[in-house]
Design an enzyme around this catalytic site. Structure first.
Site, PDB file in Angstrom:
ATOM      1  N   ARG A  75       0.774  -1.050   0.100  1.00 36.65           N
ATOM      2  CA  ARG A  75      -0.194  -0.007   0.041  1.00 36.65           C
ATOM      3  C   ARG A  75       0.709   1.301  -0.035  1.00 36.65           C
ATOM      4  O   ARG A  75       0.250   2.236  -0.282  1.00 36.65           O
ATOM      5  CB  ARG A  75      -0.793   0.052   1.146  1.00 36.65           C
ATOM      6  CG  ARG A  75      -1.865  -0.951   1.209  1.00 36.65           C
ATOM      7  CD  ARG A  75      -2.683  -1.388   2.623  1.00 36.65           C
ATOM      8  NE  ARG A  75      -1.884  -1.506   3.620  1.00 36.65           N
ATOM      9  CZ  ARG A  75      -2.297  -2.089   4.807  1.00 36.65           C
ATOM     10  NH1 ARG A  75      -3.480  -1.819   5.093  1.00 36.65           N
ATOM     11  NH2 ARG A  75      -1.269  -2.556   5.742  1.00 36.65           N
ATOM     12  N   TYR A 155     -14.964 -14.530  -8.246  1.00 45.46           N
ATOM     13  CA  TYR A 155     -15.757 -13.334  -7.857  1.00 45.46           C
ATOM     14  C   TYR A 155     -15.429 -12.092  -8.498  1.00 45.46           C
ATOM     15  O   TYR A 155     -16.043 -11.241  -8.295  1.00 45.46           O
ATOM     16  CB  TYR A 155     -16.521 -13.429  -6.646  1.00 45.46           C
ATOM     17  CG  TYR A 155     -15.591 -13.224  -5.562  1.00 45.46           C
ATOM     18  CD1 TYR A 155     -14.810 -12.460  -5.399  1.00 45.46           C
ATOM     19  CD2 TYR A 155     -15.466 -14.199  -4.580  1.00 45.46           C
ATOM     20  CE1 TYR A 155     -13.806 -11.940  -4.527  1.00 45.46           C
ATOM     21  CE2 TYR A 155     -14.343 -13.936  -3.499  1.00 45.46           C
ATOM     22  CZ  TYR A 155     -13.639 -12.804  -3.210  1.00 45.46           C
ATOM     23  OH  TYR A 155     -12.798 -12.622  -2.238  1.00 45.46           O
TER      24      TYR A 155
HETATM   25  C1  HXC Z   1     -14.995  -6.040   9.488  1.00 41.19           C
HETATM   26  C2  HXC Z   1     -12.585  -5.259   9.868  1.00 41.19           C
HETATM   27  C3  HXC Z   1     -12.385  -6.797  10.068  1.00 41.19           C
HETATM   28  C4  HXC Z   1     -13.267  -7.635   9.764  1.00 41.19           C
HETATM   29  C5  HXC Z   1     -10.521  -5.757  10.376  1.00 41.19           C
HETATM   30  N1  HXC Z   1     -11.697  -4.824  10.136  1.00 41.19           N
HETATM   31  N2  HXC Z   1     -11.111  -6.947  10.169  1.00 41.19           N
HETATM   32  N3  HXC Z   1     -13.737  -5.241   9.755  1.00 41.19           N
HETATM   33  N4  HXC Z   1     -14.600  -7.458   9.652  1.00 41.19           N
HETATM   34  N5  HXC Z   1     -13.037  -9.254  10.039  1.00 41.19           N
HETATM   35  C6  HXC Z   1     -11.452  -3.236   9.838  1.00 41.19           C
HETATM   36  C7  HXC Z   1     -10.845  -2.629  11.157  1.00 41.19           C
HETATM   37  O1  HXC Z   1     -11.700  -2.542  12.178  1.00 41.19           O
HETATM   38  C8  HXC Z   1     -10.086  -1.302  10.577  1.00 41.19           C
HETATM   39  O2  HXC Z   1     -11.270  -0.509  10.536  1.00 41.19           O
HETATM   40  C9  HXC Z   1      -9.706  -1.760   9.287  1.00 41.19           C
HETATM   41  O3  HXC Z   1     -10.490  -2.901   8.832  1.00 41.19           O
HETATM   42  C10 HXC Z   1      -8.402  -1.869   9.002  1.00 41.19           C
HETATM   43  O4  HXC Z   1      -8.027  -2.929  10.029  1.00 41.19           O
HETATM   44  P1  HXC Z   1      -6.378  -3.156  10.440  1.00 41.19           P
HETATM   45  O5  HXC Z   1      -6.473  -4.435  11.530  1.00 41.19           O
HETATM   46  O6  HXC Z   1      -6.000  -2.246  11.040  1.00 41.19           O
HETATM   47  O7  HXC Z   1      -5.760  -3.405   8.966  1.00 41.19           O
HETATM   48  P2  HXC Z   1      -4.367  -4.013   8.697  1.00 41.19           P
HETATM   49  O8  HXC Z   1      -3.745  -4.508   9.891  1.00 41.19           O
HETATM   50  O9  HXC Z   1      -3.860  -3.558   7.698  1.00 41.19           O
HETATM   51  O10 HXC Z   1      -4.966  -5.621   8.150  1.00 41.19           O
HETATM   52  C11 HXC Z   1      -5.588  -5.876   7.100  1.00 41.19           C
HETATM   53  C12 HXC Z   1      -6.584  -7.009   7.252  1.00 41.19           C
HETATM   54  C13 HXC Z   1      -6.224  -8.284   7.707  1.00 41.19           C
HETATM   55  C14 HXC Z   1      -7.254  -7.154   5.646  1.00 41.19           C
HETATM   56  C15 HXC Z   1      -7.601  -6.616   7.866  1.00 41.19           C
HETATM   57  O11 HXC Z   1      -7.156  -9.482   7.616  1.00 41.19           O
HETATM   58  C16 HXC Z   1      -5.054  -8.983   6.920  1.00 41.19           C
HETATM   59  O12 HXC Z   1      -3.756  -8.473   7.337  1.00 41.19           O
HETATM   60  N6  HXC Z   1      -5.060  -9.657   6.010  1.00 41.19           N
HETATM   61  C17 HXC Z   1      -3.876 -10.233   5.011  1.00 41.19           C
HETATM   62  C18 HXC Z   1      -4.144 -11.671   4.815  1.00 41.19           C
HETATM   63  C19 HXC Z   1      -5.582 -12.003   4.114  1.00 41.19           C
HETATM   64  O13 HXC Z   1      -6.538 -11.328   4.244  1.00 41.19           O
HETATM   65  N7  HXC Z   1      -5.575 -13.273   3.393  1.00 41.19           N
HETATM   66  C20 HXC Z   1      -6.713 -13.776   2.976  1.00 41.19           C
HETATM   67  C21 HXC Z   1      -6.742 -13.542   1.421  1.00 41.19           C
HETATM   68  S1  HXC Z   1      -7.940 -14.848   0.893  1.00 41.19           S
HETATM   69  P3  HXC Z   1     -11.384   0.793  11.620  1.00 41.19           P
HETATM   70  O14 HXC Z   1     -12.611   1.409  10.960  1.00 41.19           O
HETATM   71  O15 HXC Z   1     -11.671  -0.066  12.813  1.00 41.19           O
HETATM   72  O16 HXC Z   1     -10.386   1.596  11.764  1.00 41.19           O
HETATM   73  C22 HXC Z   1      -8.716 -14.214  -0.241  1.00 41.19           C
HETATM   74  C23 HXC Z   1      -9.415 -15.266  -0.896  1.00 41.19           C
HETATM   75  C24 HXC Z   1     -10.579 -15.102  -1.386  1.00 41.19           C
HETATM   76  O17 HXC Z   1      -8.559 -12.916  -0.772  1.00 41.19           O
HETATM   77  C25 HXC Z   1     -11.454 -16.405  -2.486  1.00 41.19           C
HETATM   78  C26 HXC Z   1     -11.677 -17.686  -1.651  1.00 41.19           C
HETATM   79  C27 HXC Z   1     -12.379 -18.819  -2.394  1.00 41.19           C
HETATM   80  P1  NAP Z   2      -2.637 -15.737   2.602  1.00 33.50           P
HETATM   81  O1  NAP Z   2      -1.597 -16.742   3.038  1.00 33.50           O
HETATM   82  O2  NAP Z   2      -3.322 -14.836   3.821  1.00 33.50           O
HETATM   83  O3  NAP Z   2      -1.847 -14.618   1.665  1.00 33.50           O
HETATM   84  C1  NAP Z   2      -1.855 -13.528   1.799  1.00 33.50           C
HETATM   85  C2  NAP Z   2      -0.548 -12.730   1.599  1.00 33.50           C
HETATM   86  O4  NAP Z   2      -0.439 -11.314   1.477  1.00 33.50           O
HETATM   87  C3  NAP Z   2       0.135 -12.973   3.015  1.00 33.50           C
HETATM   88  O5  NAP Z   2       1.471 -13.499   2.853  1.00 33.50           O
HETATM   89  C4  NAP Z   2       0.271 -11.537   3.650  1.00 33.50           C
HETATM   90  O6  NAP Z   2       1.551 -11.250   4.251  1.00 33.50           O
HETATM   91  C5  NAP Z   2       0.207 -10.721   2.211  1.00 33.50           C
HETATM   92  N1  NAP Z   2      -0.243  -9.327   2.548  1.00 33.50           N
HETATM   93  C6  NAP Z   2      -1.366  -8.865   3.191  1.00 33.50           C
HETATM   94  N2  NAP Z   2      -1.625  -7.544   3.315  1.00 33.50           N
HETATM   95  C7  NAP Z   2      -0.159  -7.059   2.716  1.00 33.50           C
HETATM   96  C8  NAP Z   2       0.311  -5.710   2.393  1.00 33.50           C
HETATM   97  N3  NAP Z   2      -0.451  -4.701   2.660  1.00 33.50           N
HETATM   98  N4  NAP Z   2       1.320  -5.713   1.651  1.00 33.50           N
HETATM   99  C9  NAP Z   2       2.187  -6.802   1.313  1.00 33.50           C
HETATM  100  N5  NAP Z   2       1.654  -8.158   1.516  1.00 33.50           N
HETATM  101  C10 NAP Z   2       0.610  -8.313   2.109  1.00 33.50           C
HETATM  102  O7  NAP Z   2      -3.593 -16.194   1.857  1.00 33.50           O
HETATM  103  P2  NAP Z   2      -3.632 -17.271   0.444  1.00 33.50           P
HETATM  104  O8  NAP Z   2      -5.015 -17.804   0.580  1.00 33.50           O
HETATM  105  O9  NAP Z   2      -2.351 -17.941   0.173  1.00 33.50           O
HETATM  106  O10 NAP Z   2      -4.027 -16.109  -0.762  1.00 33.50           O
HETATM  107  C11 NAP Z   2      -2.937 -15.933  -1.591  1.00 33.50           C
HETATM  108  C12 NAP Z   2      -3.753 -15.349  -2.981  1.00 33.50           C
HETATM  109  O11 NAP Z   2      -4.722 -16.263  -3.280  1.00 33.50           O
HETATM  110  C13 NAP Z   2      -4.513 -14.061  -2.730  1.00 33.50           C
HETATM  111  O12 NAP Z   2      -4.540 -13.007  -3.569  1.00 33.50           O
HETATM  112  C14 NAP Z   2      -5.888 -14.566  -2.619  1.00 33.50           C
HETATM  113  O13 NAP Z   2      -6.961 -13.309  -2.842  1.00 33.50           O
HETATM  114  C15 NAP Z   2      -5.910 -15.420  -3.620  1.00 33.50           C
HETATM  115  N6  NAP Z   2      -7.077 -16.603  -3.560  1.00 33.50           N
HETATM  116  C16 NAP Z   2      -6.887 -17.453  -2.452  1.00 33.50           C
HETATM  117  C17 NAP Z   2      -7.697 -18.385  -2.611  1.00 33.50           C
HETATM  118  C18 NAP Z   2      -7.844 -19.715  -1.440  1.00 33.50           C
HETATM  119  O14 NAP Z   2      -8.801 -20.349  -1.539  1.00 33.50           O
HETATM  120  N7  NAP Z   2      -7.020 -19.597  -0.684  1.00 33.50           N
HETATM  121  C19 NAP Z   2      -8.963 -18.341  -3.398  1.00 33.50           C
HETATM  122  C20 NAP Z   2      -9.049 -17.255  -4.462  1.00 33.50           C
HETATM  123  C21 NAP Z   2      -7.967 -16.528  -4.382  1.00 33.50           C
HETATM  124  P3  NAP Z   2       1.961 -10.295   5.488  1.00 33.50           P
HETATM  125  O15 NAP Z   2       0.651 -10.462   6.538  1.00 33.50           O
HETATM  126  O16 NAP Z   2       3.200 -10.791   5.775  1.00 33.50           O
HETATM  127  O17 NAP Z   2       1.779  -8.918   4.784  1.00 33.50           O
END
Ligand code: HXC
Ligand code: NAP
Length: 290
Positions: A75, A155
């Site tokens: 970001r 999606y």
């Molecule tokens: C609603 C939430 C929330 C939740 C956080 N927030 N978690 N709101 N439900 N579960 C809100 C917080 O209250 C805050 O808003 C804002 O989001 C930012 O939260 P932070 O914790 O400060 O953000 P950050 O530390 O930057 O963390 C980012 C994150 C976290 C997205 C919230 O989940 C993360 O780090 N994720 C990275 C890995 C990840 O998500 N992997 C999955 C990808 S899977 P306020 O208003 O309170 O400040 C994928 C697959 C899809 O994409 C397809 C599957 C089939």
């Molecule tokens: P994951 O392990 O949570 O991978 C997400 C990765 O993104 C983490 O390594 C996380 O590392 C990194 N990340 C998150 N925020 C970031 C930021 N601000 N800057 C840099 N890195 C960041 O989940 P995953 O399932 O392997 O997902 C990988 C990809 O596959 C994603 O694009 C997801 O949308 C896609 N996908 C997954 C599925 C599934 O079924 N698993 C299905 C469809 C698509 P840090 O926390 O260290 O930053």
């Protein structure tokens, strides 16, 4: 089992330097491990340096090759530019960028704060565009060719409730993939995407199906082939798309989901719940003899 076997021939990625965002965990890590096995060197990047360092160490011990861990929040453009500079000065020319980092959570949209919505948009769409622009500008300036592979979801084109910021952002990434595939082809830069269906990972599963939800909404039940994906299956597809074997593939999004999204889309697909006896009865009622 063949699902766990590598598909490409030995050395297929030899000499390639590949940058993977979100490369320390989950699918990014699995794809990276296979790229290493095929002879590539890697840069893995995400926010948590300690996770990246531990992954890099394990990967090099298990697969050999070179893995450079670099902290970078996608970001933040300053961090992206610094990461690209460090990666290039350490490994030389970077040939492939795998945009895999993502953030996501499940929530009714009306419950999301503005900051929550923006957080997901920023990681997925802004983060991917910042990494893409940084790499692309450098490749173009240096007259180097390059390959982008972007991880989206199915999606991205259907949309989905309860993950609206993620759906909107992934749709943007898909549009960017197709747009740049055409615009930057003249510079020798290819752009493709993969749309995975359900592949078990700690990151996705714990956020999207927390607690008992994974039992209640067993993802395998939505997939026509009756199972979730194996990481190696995705790694095989990714390795092909970043290799020179796919040089004529550009602007494509490859779905790897066992037919999941089409099952949800087809009007009558839920009729597979009708037992054979009921089909027999229906045939009999229109006069067909058994
Ligand atoms: C609603 C939430 C929330 C939740 C956080 N927030 N978690 N709101 N439900 N579960 C809100 C917080 O209250 C805050 O808003 C804002 O989001 C930012 O939260 P932070 O914790 O400060 O953000 P950050 O530390 O930057 O963390 C980012 C994150 C976290 C997205 C919230 O989940 C993360 O780090 N994720 C990275 C890995 C990840 O998500 N992997 C999955 C990808 S899977 P306020 O208003 O309170 O400040 C994928 C697959 C899809 O994409 C397809 C599957 C089939
Ligand atoms: P994951 O392990 O949570 O991978 C997400 C990765 O993104 C983490 O390594 C996380 O590392 C990194 N990340 C998150 N925020 C970031 C930021 N601000 N800057 C840099 N890195 C960041 O989940 P995953 O399932 O392997 O997902 C990988 C990809 O596959 C994603 O694009 C997801 O949308 C896609 N996908 C997954 C599925 C599934 O079924 N698993 C299905 C469809 C698509 P840090 O926390 O260290 O930053």
């Amino acid at each position: 089992m063949i699902l766990k076997e590598g598909m490409l021939k030995e050395g297929a990625l030899k000499g390639k330097n590949i940058l993977i965002t979100g490369g320390g965990t989950g699918l990014g890590r699995s794809m990276g491990e296979y790229f290493l096995e095929l002879g590539a060197n890697l840069v893995i990047t995400s926010r948590k340096l300690e996770v990246l360092e531990a992954t890099a160490k394990e990967m090099m011990e298990q697969k050999g090759g070179k893995v450079l861990p670099l902290a970078c929040d996608v970001r933040e453009i300053d961090q992206v530019e610094k990461m690209w500079e460090d990666a290039s000065s350490e490994l030389g020319e970077i040939h492939v960028v795998l945009n895999n980092a993502a953030g996501n959570f499940i929530s009714p949209t009306e419950r999301l704060s503005t900051n929550a919505f923006n957080t997901v948009l920023d990681i997925v769409l802004k983060g991917t565009s910042q990494v893409t622009l940084t790499a692309g500008k450098d490749w173009i300036a240096k007259k180097q060719s390059g390959t982008f592979l972007n991880i989206v979801t199915t999606y991205a084109w259907t949309g989905s409730g309860y993950v609206v910021p993620s759906a909107a952002a992934k749709a943007g990434v898909l549009a960017m993939t197709r747009s740049l595939a055409v615009e930057w082809a003249k510079y020798g830069i290819r752009s493709n995407a993969i749309a995975p269906g359900p592949f078990p990972t700690e990151g996705a599963w714990s956020r999207l199906l927390p607690g008992d939800l994974v039992k209640k909404f067993d993802p395998a039940k939505k997939v026509p082939v009756g199972r979730v994906g194996e990481h190696q299956e995705l790694a095989n597809l990714a390795a092909y798309l970043v290799s020179d074997f796919s040089s004529f593939v550009n602007g494509e999004v490859m779905t790897i989901d066992g037919g999941e999204w089409l099952k949800g889309a087809g009007e009558f697909n839920n009729l597979d719940q009708i037992p054979q006896e009921m089909w027999d009865m229906m045939e009999a009622s229109r006069g067909k003899k058994p």
